[in-house]
Design a protein around this motif. Structure first.
Motif, mmCIF file in Angstrom:
data_model
loop_
_atom_site.group_PDB
_atom_site.id
_atom_site.type_symbol
_atom_site.label_atom_id
_atom_site.label_comp_id
_atom_site.label_asym_id
_atom_site.label_seq_id
_atom_site.Cartn_x
_atom_site.Cartn_y
_atom_site.Cartn_z
ATOM 1 N N MET A 1 5.646 -7.166 -26.456
ATOM 2 C CA MET A 1 5.411 -7.241 -27.891
ATOM 3 C C MET A 1 3.949 -7.569 -28.154
ATOM 4 O O MET A 1 3.320 -8.318 -27.413
ATOM 5 N N ALA A 2 3.397 -7.021 -29.217
ATOM 6 C CA ALA A 2 2.032 -7.355 -29.575
ATOM 7 C C ALA A 2 1.929 -8.838 -29.879
ATOM 8 O O ALA A 2 2.856 -9.459 -30.393
ATOM 9 N N LYS A 3 0.774 -9.402 -29.560
ATOM 10 C CA LYS A 3 0.587 -10.819 -29.833
ATOM 11 C C LYS A 3 0.296 -10.985 -31.315
ATOM 12 O O LYS A 3 -0.749 -10.590 -31.816
ATOM 13 N N ASN A 4 1.215 -11.603 -32.058
ATOM 14 C CA ASN A 4 1.068 -11.698 -33.505
ATOM 15 C C ASN A 4 1.327 -13.113 -33.999
ATOM 16 O O ASN A 4 2.031 -13.321 -34.974
ATOM 17 N N LYS A 5 0.734 -14.063 -33.296
ATOM 18 C CA LYS A 5 0.761 -15.459 -33.720
ATOM 19 C C LYS A 5 2.176 -15.989 -33.891
ATOM 20 O O LYS A 5 2.487 -16.695 -34.839
ATOM 21 N N MET A 6 3.057 -15.637 -32.967
ATOM 22 C CA MET A 6 4.420 -16.136 -33.019
ATOM 23 C C MET A 6 4.473 -17.556 -32.483
ATOM 24 O O MET A 6 3.665 -17.957 -31.660
ATOM 25 N N LYS A 7 5.437 -18.284 -32.977
ATOM 26 C CA LYS A 7 5.565 -19.662 -32.548
ATOM 27 C C LYS A 7 7.043 -20.007 -32.456
ATOM 28 O O LYS A 7 7.900 -19.165 -32.671
ATOM 29 N N GLU A 8 7.331 -21.245 -32.133
ATOM 30 C CA GLU A 8 8.712 -21.692 -32.038
ATOM 31 C C GLU A 8 9.039 -22.607 -33.210
ATOM 32 O O GLU A 8 8.303 -23.553 -33.499
ATOM 33 N N ILE A 153 13.407 1.946 -38.509
ATOM 34 C CA ILE A 153 12.670 1.623 -37.290
ATOM 35 C C ILE A 153 11.610 2.680 -36.995
ATOM 36 O O ILE A 153 10.600 2.399 -36.335
ATOM 37 N N GLN A 154 11.818 3.906 -37.496
ATOM 38 C CA GLN A 154 10.866 4.983 -37.235
ATOM 39 C C GLN A 154 9.786 5.099 -38.309
ATOM 40 O O GLN A 154 8.947 5.996 -38.258
ATOM 41 N N ALA A 155 9.775 4.200 -39.287
ATOM 42 C CA ALA A 155 8.918 4.371 -40.466
ATOM 43 C C ALA A 155 7.433 4.382 -40.145
ATOM 44 O O ALA A 155 6.638 4.903 -40.936
ATOM 45 N N LEU A 156 7.028 3.822 -39.004
ATOM 46 C CA LEU A 156 5.616 3.829 -38.635
ATOM 47 C C LEU A 156 5.304 4.771 -37.476
ATOM 48 O O LEU A 156 4.171 4.804 -36.992
ATOM 49 N N TYR A 157 6.301 5.531 -37.031
ATOM 50 C CA TYR A 157 6.015 6.539 -36.012
ATOM 51 C C TYR A 157 4.977 7.509 -36.591
ATOM 52 O O TYR A 157 5.072 7.909 -37.768
ATOM 53 N N PRO A 158 3.994 7.927 -35.806
ATOM 54 C CA PRO A 158 2.966 8.836 -36.339
ATOM 55 C C PRO A 158 3.539 10.084 -36.987
ATOM 56 O O PRO A 158 3.024 10.563 -38.008
ATOM 57 N N ASN A 222 12.237 0.724 -26.378
ATOM 58 C CA ASN A 222 11.658 1.562 -27.424
ATOM 59 C C ASN A 222 10.834 0.738 -28.400
ATOM 60 O O ASN A 222 9.771 1.181 -28.855
ATOM 61 N N GLU A 223 11.318 -0.457 -28.739
ATOM 62 C CA GLU A 223 10.566 -1.307 -29.667
ATOM 63 C C GLU A 223 9.188 -1.641 -29.119
ATOM 64 O O GLU A 223 8.179 -1.566 -29.833
ATOM 65 N N ASP A 224 9.142 -2.022 -27.845
ATOM 66 C CA ASP A 224 7.866 -2.406 -27.244
ATOM 67 C C ASP A 224 6.919 -1.220 -27.105
ATOM 68 O O ASP A 224 5.700 -1.379 -27.172
ATOM 69 N N GLU A 225 7.481 -0.015 -26.942
ATOM 70 C CA GLU A 225 6.649 1.165 -26.760
ATOM 71 C C GLU A 225 6.264 1.838 -28.074
ATOM 72 O O GLU A 225 5.147 2.353 -28.203
ATOM 73 N N ASN A 226 7.181 1.820 -29.059
ATOM 74 C CA ASN A 226 6.994 2.671 -30.234
ATOM 75 C C ASN A 226 7.004 1.966 -31.582
ATOM 76 O O ASN A 226 6.759 2.620 -32.606
ATOM 77 N N ILE A 227 7.301 0.662 -31.610
ATOM 78 C CA ILE A 227 7.366 -0.032 -32.896
ATOM 79 C C ILE A 227 6.339 -1.150 -32.973
ATOM 80 O O ILE A 227 5.473 -1.166 -33.858
ATOM 81 N N PHE A 228 6.403 -2.094 -32.040
ATOM 82 C CA PHE A 228 5.483 -3.233 -32.083
ATOM 83 C C PHE A 228 4.005 -2.848 -31.979
ATOM 84 O O PHE A 228 3.160 -3.545 -32.548
ATOM 85 N N PRO A 229 3.635 -1.756 -31.296
ATOM 86 C CA PRO A 229 2.213 -1.401 -31.264
ATOM 87 C C PRO A 229 1.599 -1.134 -32.634
ATOM 88 O O PRO A 229 0.377 -1.167 -32.780
ATOM 89 N N TYR A 230 2.446 -0.864 -33.663
ATOM 90 C CA TYR A 230 1.918 -0.570 -34.996
ATOM 91 C C TYR A 230 1.793 -1.805 -35.880
ATOM 92 O O TYR A 230 1.376 -1.712 -37.035
ATOM 93 N N TRP A 231 2.152 -2.957 -35.331
ATOM 94 C CA TRP A 231 2.088 -4.222 -36.079
ATOM 95 C C TRP A 231 0.713 -4.453 -36.686
ATOM 96 O O TRP A 231 0.559 -4.735 -37.874
#
Length: 309
Positions: A1-8, A153-158, A222-231
């Motif tokens: 997952m992209a690093k997006n300042k997640m915390k606990e 889930i596909q809304a940001l696919y190119p 799929n999320e790690d490859e095709n969704i989170f990169p667009y964060w």
């Protein structure tokens, strides 16, 4: 997952009443995010909002809440699920991949988008997951200044973003952004979404826990490859976790997970989740505390359908 300042998040409920008292505060925090997005859309004369996020982030409810808030601000808005553009009978294919761009009828989505932006009536499909096909259409008569929200889930696919064009288009990402430790029991952010999906699929998509657990590895890949990169490229980032939700989901989900057979390849993970959720039994709460407008209702059902707990 992209690093997006997640915390606990560290959450402690001493009683069911304590949990129920946290509902309004959690819902208010989420609604404030929705209001902020709506205000920006109106101010920027946005025509299309592409709302994406990984599985069970609350995209559908968020899109409808945005429509409601935009209407309050004097803008007519329509929300559409990209899921409704699934190809007919994809569920009958060997190993159907609902997360891939190939699952979507992009040509018909393009036709509908072009008509909406051109001020022409469009017949928007309604897909039934049980039937595995489109079961009806709804006619949309667009106004010149309407805002159209496409969520999925596909809304940001190119390939999807290209259909919307760049002018007067905004992108939003919604997700469970934090891990959570609830009364000493740790759940990572992906587990929190998995709990939502297990219950939603069981209640509304005709899938038992064994089936959903079997899909989860590929869903996450799929999320790690095709969704989170667009964060990072999104105009808005919405956090959808509600601190009180896990004990409410847990009570309904335990008997569903318990149906996974001992010989199943998914038995160990099912038993692990049952053990963790059972640790929260002392604070399992009445789902009537959950507002009908909550994103949590997307996964547990609305009061009019009968509460699931």
């Amino acid at each position: 997952m992209a690093k997006n300042k997640m915390k606990e998040k560290v959450i402690n409920f001493k009683s069911k009443t304590d949990l129920e008292n946290s509902v309004n505060e959690a819902e208010a925090r989420f609604h404030e995010q929705i209001c902020d997005v709506a205000e920006t859309l109106v101010g920027d004369n946005t025509r299309i909002l592409s709302l994406a996020g990984p599985s069970c982030s609350g995209k559908t409810t968020a899109s409808h809440l945005l429509c409601r808030e935009l209407e309050r601000m004097g803008k007519h808005a329509e929300a559409f699920s990209i899921d409704d553009f699934y190809r007919d009978h994809i569920n009958e294919e060997p190993n159907p991949d609902y997360e891939s761009i190939g699952a979507i009828d992009t040509e018909y989505l393009r036709e509908c988008t072009d008509r909406l932006l051109g001020g022409k009536n469009a017949m928007m499909p309604v897909y039934d997951f049980i039937a595995g096909s489109r079961t009806s259409y709804r006619e949309i008569r667009p106004g010149a200044d309407d805002i159209f929200i496409f969520e999925g889930i596909q809304a940001l696919y190119p390939q999807i973003v290209e259909l919307f064009g760049g002018e007067n288009t905004k992108k939003a990402f919604i997700c469970v952004n934090d891990d959570a430790e609830i009364n000493g029991v740790f759940f990572d952010r992906n587990e929190l979404r998995l709990l939502r999906r297990l219950l939603r699929d069981f209640l509304f998509r005709g899938s038992d826990a064994d089936f959903t657990l079997g899909l989860w590895k590929n869903v996450r890949k799929n999320e790690d490859e095709n969704i989170f990169p667009y964060w990072d490229g999104c105009d808005f980032k919405i956090s959808s976790y509600l601190e009180y939700e896990t004990p409410i989901i847990g009570k309904a989900l335990i008997p569903v997970l318990a149906e996974v057979a001992n010989e199943s390849a998914n038995y160990q993970i099912a038993a692990h989740l049952v053990n963790k959720l059972s640790s929260l039994a002392s604070v399992f709460a009445d789902p009537n505390a959950v507002p009908d407008s909550s994103i949590l209702r997307e996964f547990i059902g609305k009061r009019s359908d009968g509460d699931v707990v």
